[in-house]
Write a protein that holds these residues in place. Structure first.
Motif, PDB file in Angstrom:
ATOM      1  N   PHE A  32      61.009  -7.864  17.177  1.00  0.00           N
ATOM      2  CA  PHE A  32      62.431  -8.615  18.066  1.00  0.00           C
ATOM      3  C   PHE A  32      63.516  -8.379  17.594  1.00  0.00           C
ATOM      4  O   PHE A  32      63.587  -7.935  16.405  1.00  0.00           O
ATOM      5  CB  PHE A  32      61.442  -9.954  18.359  1.00  0.00           C
ATOM      6  CG  PHE A  32      61.027 -10.543  19.091  1.00  0.00           C
ATOM      7  CD1 PHE A  32      60.872  -9.877  19.991  1.00  0.00           C
ATOM      8  CD2 PHE A  32      59.354 -10.649  18.199  1.00  0.00           C
ATOM      9  CE1 PHE A  32      59.281 -10.708  20.638  1.00  0.00           C
ATOM     10  CE2 PHE A  32      58.239 -10.820  18.940  1.00  0.00           C
ATOM     11  CZ  PHE A  32      58.395 -10.931  20.140  1.00  0.00           C
ATOM     12  N   ILE A  33      64.590  -8.312  18.507  1.00  0.00           N
ATOM     13  CA  ILE A  33      65.895  -8.833  17.954  1.00  0.00           C
ATOM     14  C   ILE A  33      66.526 -10.117  18.073  1.00  0.00           C
ATOM     15  O   ILE A  33      66.523 -10.303  19.325  1.00  0.00           O
ATOM     16  CB  ILE A  33      67.104  -7.224  17.871  1.00  0.00           C
ATOM     17  CG1 ILE A  33      66.191  -6.057  17.586  1.00  0.00           C
ATOM     18  CG2 ILE A  33      68.436  -7.994  18.141  1.00  0.00           C
ATOM     19  CD1 ILE A  33      67.233  -5.281  18.114  1.00  0.00           C
ATOM     20  N   ILE A  66      62.144  -1.529  10.499  1.00  0.00           N
ATOM     21  CA  ILE A  66      62.300  -3.302   9.903  1.00  0.00           C
ATOM     22  C   ILE A  66      62.097  -2.775   8.894  1.00  0.00           C
ATOM     23  O   ILE A  66      63.159  -3.375   7.790  1.00  0.00           O
ATOM     24  CB  ILE A  66      61.468  -4.133  10.528  1.00  0.00           C
ATOM     25  CG1 ILE A  66      61.477  -5.142   9.662  1.00  0.00           C
ATOM     26  CG2 ILE A  66      60.108  -3.689   9.896  1.00  0.00           C
ATOM     27  CD1 ILE A  66      63.265  -6.121   9.798  1.00  0.00           C
ATOM     28  N   SER A  67      61.424  -2.198   8.142  1.00  0.00           N
ATOM     29  CA  SER A  67      60.980  -1.354   6.110  1.00  0.00           C
ATOM     30  C   SER A  67      62.408  -1.070   5.568  1.00  0.00           C
ATOM     31  O   SER A  67      62.849  -0.834   4.584  1.00  0.00           O
ATOM     32  CB  SER A  67      59.831  -1.495   6.211  1.00  0.00           C
ATOM     33  OG  SER A  67      60.131   0.015   6.821  1.00  0.00           O
ATOM     34  N   LYS A  68      63.620  -0.495   6.954  1.00  0.00           N
ATOM     35  CA  LYS A  68      64.067   0.653   6.453  1.00  0.00           C
ATOM     36  C   LYS A  68      65.358   0.301   5.938  1.00  0.00           C
ATOM     37  O   LYS A  68      66.027   0.555   5.726  1.00  0.00           O
ATOM     38  CB  LYS A  68      64.211   1.906   7.520  1.00  0.00           C
ATOM     39  CG  LYS A  68      63.044   2.835   7.455  1.00  0.00           C
ATOM     40  CD  LYS A  68      63.363   4.068   7.857  1.00  0.00           C
ATOM     41  CE  LYS A  68      61.975   5.035   8.107  1.00  0.00           C
ATOM     42  NZ  LYS A  68      62.324   5.846   9.604  1.00  0.00           N
ATOM     43  N   PHE A  69      65.179  -1.227   6.983  1.00  0.00           N
ATOM     44  CA  PHE A  69      66.243  -1.255   6.601  1.00  0.00           C
ATOM     45  C   PHE A  69      66.716  -2.948   6.048  1.00  0.00           C
ATOM     46  O   PHE A  69      67.863  -3.827   6.454  1.00  0.00           O
ATOM     47  CB  PHE A  69      67.112  -1.732   8.396  1.00  0.00           C
ATOM     48  CG  PHE A  69      67.572  -0.448   8.272  1.00  0.00           C
ATOM     49  CD1 PHE A  69      69.017   0.271   8.893  1.00  0.00           C
ATOM     50  CD2 PHE A  69      66.723   0.738   9.324  1.00  0.00           C
ATOM     51  CE1 PHE A  69      69.178   1.977   8.853  1.00  0.00           C
ATOM     52  CE2 PHE A  69      66.692   1.809   9.201  1.00  0.00           C
ATOM     53  CZ  PHE A  69      68.390   2.565   9.247  1.00  0.00           C
ATOM     54  N   GLY A 107      84.430  -5.655  10.819  1.00  0.00           N
ATOM     55  CA  GLY A 107      83.716  -6.668   9.510  1.00  0.00           C
ATOM     56  C   GLY A 107      82.597  -5.610   8.336  1.00  0.00           C
ATOM     57  O   GLY A 107      81.774  -4.921   9.084  1.00  0.00           O
ATOM     58  N   GLU A 108      82.698  -5.763   7.126  1.00  0.00           N
ATOM     59  CA  GLU A 108      81.700  -4.936   6.413  1.00  0.00           C
ATOM     60  C   GLU A 108      80.487  -6.537   6.702  1.00  0.00           C
ATOM     61  O   GLU A 108      80.972  -8.325   6.757  1.00  0.00           O
ATOM     62  CB  GLU A 108      81.916  -5.479   5.234  1.00  0.00           C
ATOM     63  CG  GLU A 108      82.531  -4.604   4.793  1.00  0.00           C
ATOM     64  CD  GLU A 108      83.411  -3.827   3.027  1.00  0.00           C
ATOM     65  OE1 GLU A 108      82.404  -4.719   2.696  1.00  0.00           O
ATOM     66  OE2 GLU A 108      83.491  -3.629   2.992  1.00  0.00           O
ATOM     67  N   VAL A 109      79.253  -5.971   6.742  1.00  0.00           N
ATOM     68  CA  VAL A 109      77.625  -6.802   7.472  1.00  0.00           C
ATOM     69  C   VAL A 109      77.374  -6.673   5.776  1.00  0.00           C
ATOM     70  O   VAL A 109      77.069  -5.782   5.049  1.00  0.00           O
ATOM     71  CB  VAL A 109      76.996  -6.024   8.444  1.00  0.00           C
ATOM     72  CG1 VAL A 109      75.323  -6.513   8.304  1.00  0.00           C
ATOM     73  CG2 VAL A 109      77.754  -5.718   9.731  1.00  0.00           C
ATOM     74  N   LYS A 110      76.836  -7.685   5.558  1.00  0.00           N
ATOM     75  CA  LYS A 110      75.860  -7.889   4.765  1.00  0.00           C
ATOM     76  C   LYS A 110      74.160  -8.693   5.297  1.00  0.00           C
ATOM     77  O   LYS A 110      74.381  -8.727   6.127  1.00  0.00           O
ATOM     78  CB  LYS A 110      76.114  -9.060   3.493  1.00  0.00           C
ATOM     79  CG  LYS A 110      76.256 -10.554   4.367  1.00  0.00           C
ATOM     80  CD  LYS A 110      76.577 -11.398   3.274  1.00  0.00           C
ATOM     81  CE  LYS A 110      76.836 -13.098   4.012  1.00  0.00           C
ATOM     82  NZ  LYS A 110      77.032 -14.044   3.130  1.00  0.00           N
ATOM     83  N   CYS A 111      73.276  -7.861   4.682  1.00  0.00           N
ATOM     84  CA  CYS A 111      72.130  -8.980   5.344  1.00  0.00           C
ATOM     85  C   CYS A 111      70.900  -9.583   3.882  1.00  0.00           C
ATOM     86  O   CYS A 111      71.196  -9.245   2.676  1.00  0.00           O
ATOM     87  CB  CYS A 111      70.589  -6.708   4.979  1.00  0.00           C
ATOM     88  SG  CYS A 111      69.180  -7.142   5.477  1.00  0.00           S
ATOM     89  N   ILE A 112      70.363 -10.485   4.724  1.00  0.00           N
ATOM     90  CA  ILE A 112      69.044 -11.601   3.731  1.00  0.00           C
ATOM     91  C   ILE A 112      68.219 -10.904   4.631  1.00  0.00           C
ATOM     92  O   ILE A 112      67.824 -11.005   5.553  1.00  0.00           O
ATOM     93  CB  ILE A 112      70.095 -12.263   4.007  1.00  0.00           C
ATOM     94  CG1 ILE A 112      71.193 -13.037   3.611  1.00  0.00           C
ATOM     95  CG2 ILE A 112      68.982 -13.798   3.402  1.00  0.00           C
ATOM     96  CD1 ILE A 112      72.047 -14.531   3.799  1.00  0.00           C
ATOM     97  N   SER A 161      64.170  -9.594   8.729  1.00  0.00           N
ATOM     98  CA  SER A 161      65.849  -9.029   8.176  1.00  0.00           C
ATOM     99  C   SER A 161      67.451  -9.882   9.203  1.00  0.00           C
ATOM    100  O   SER A 161      67.235  -9.624   9.846  1.00  0.00           O
ATOM    101  CB  SER A 161      66.173  -8.041   8.071  1.00  0.00           C
ATOM    102  OG  SER A 161      65.323  -7.212   7.736  1.00  0.00           O
ATOM    103  N   LYS A 162      68.130 -10.552   7.588  1.00  0.00           N
ATOM    104  CA  LYS A 162      69.188 -11.017   8.936  1.00  0.00           C
ATOM    105  C   LYS A 162      70.550 -10.621   8.337  1.00  0.00           C
ATOM    106  O   LYS A 162      71.212 -10.205   7.772  1.00  0.00           O
ATOM    107  CB  LYS A 162      69.136 -12.706   8.668  1.00  0.00           C
ATOM    108  CG  LYS A 162      70.589 -13.821   9.367  1.00  0.00           C
ATOM    109  CD  LYS A 162      70.521 -14.880   9.132  1.00  0.00           C
ATOM    110  CE  LYS A 162      69.186 -15.543   9.753  1.00  0.00           C
ATOM    111  NZ  LYS A 162      69.035 -16.852   9.150  1.00  0.00           N
TER     112      LYS A 162
END
Length: 347
Positions: A195-196, A263-266, A289-294, A302-303
């Motif tokens: 899901f997205i 999902i696992s690649k990112f 803008g630049e994006v960060k991942c949590i 992955s957010k």
């Protein structure tokens, strides 16, 4: 034909007059009263909305107060639809009653009334009632006021925001996107589907959000979230990713092959080369803008959120995909092969 019509006009009996009088009395007691109550409530809501609007212009640097105030404006603005629906019902019933009273009045004069004075009184009374039914809806319509922010179906266009900020694009309004709207993309991996999920703090529409996410292996994930439908609340929406796009795919086949490996690649990304683009309905860039991942290892979510504003023009694949209004996901692998996937609404 004319004779039949005249016979129809004078065919109303005294029973019709009595019944219509009773029904009109009930309608006359309920409908105008309820409409006036709604009009009074709407008038108060309009005053509150205007007061909140000017408060928002002073609270542009206070994200929490702005979000609360704007969402309250959306709630109050939606009352306009309630009032408009009630007014439309009032107009419809009024016009039906006008037609019925004309028919009954003519029939009553022709069949029951035998004296000229009776006919005169009945005619004048019917005319007075018809005038009331015509002009009362017009008077109630004057309660309507233009709101500073146009609200439709509990949402509004992103263009309304610029009535508050007085700036558009080029980074001057970055505070709005980074601390108020806060667009957030989440990729959720379940046992059966991928899901997205897209969230934002305000119910805005008529724009699109494009993510270009690069992982440590220099693979890219392009996700186009189209929020272009007007009158729709995009505050919280869900999609599922279908199989590779093909001209021969049927609706059923769209779900037959889901790329779980994405999902696992990112889970870990290169923030310096991962971007978010927000564009208006004419594909003009409003924010970059630049994006960060949590990444949450327990929930497998992955957010992706905004890290900071950058002044960067799109190029290459990004430049081409930004012109596409279709909701799609594209994967650019380490061999520079671009593969499109379906992005489908999930309820």
């Amino acid at each position: 034909m004319l004779i039949d019509f005249l016979e129809f006009m004078i065919s109303a009996s005294n029973d019709s007059y009595i019944f219509l009088a009773g029904i009109s009395a009930v309608i006359g007691a309920i409908l105008p009263l309820s409409t006036i109550i709604f009009a009074n409530f709407y008038e108060k809501s309009t005053v509150q909305t205007n007061d909140l609007y000017w408060e928002l212009k002073r609270e542009v640097n206070n994200s929490k107060a702005f979000i609360e105030g704007f969402n309250k404006i959306i709630y109050l603005g939606d009352n306009r639809e309630i009032f408009n629906s009630t007014l439309k019902l009032f107009k419809l019933i009024s016009y039906i009653l006008i037609l019925l009273w004309v028919l009954v009045g003519v029939g009553y004069i022709a069949n029951v009334s035998k004296k000229p004075l009776d006919s005169f009184i009945i005619s004048c009374s019917t005319l007075a009632l018809i005038s009331l039914l015509i002009y009362l809806p017009r008077i109630l319509s004057r309660f309507q006021r233009e709101l500073p922010i146009k609200v439709e179906n509990k949402s509004c266009s992103i263009n309304e925001i610029y009535n508050i900020f007085d700036v558009k694009g080029k980074g001057e309004d970055k505070l709005f996107y980074e601390e108020i709207l806060v667009p957030t993309l989440s990729i959720v991996n379940t046992n059966s589907k991928l899901f997205i999920r897209y969230n934002q703090n305000l119910p805005l529409n008529n724009y699109k959000v494009f993510y270009s996410i690069q992982n440590k292996n220099k693979e890219r994930l392009f996700i186009n979230i189209g929020l272009l439908i007007k009158n729709k609340d995009f505050k919280n929406i869900h999609y599922t990713i279908g199989n590779e796009v093909s001209n021969t795919d049927t609706v059923q086949n769209k779900f037959s092959s889901i790329p779980f490996g994405i999902i696992s690649k990112f889970n870990e990304i290169d923030s310096k080369n991962s971007f978010i683009y927000i564009l208006d309905s004419l594909n003009q860039i409003l924010y970059t803008g630049e994006v960060k991942c949590i990444f949450n290892s327990e929930t497998k979510i992955s957010k992706y959120t905004i890290k900071t504003y950058i002044d960067k023009s799109p190029n290459g694949h990004i430049s081409k995909l930004l012109q596409n209004n279709e909701k799609e996901v594209h994967l650019l692998d380490d061999q520079q092969k671009l593969t499109p996937y379906y992005l489908l609404d999930y309820n």
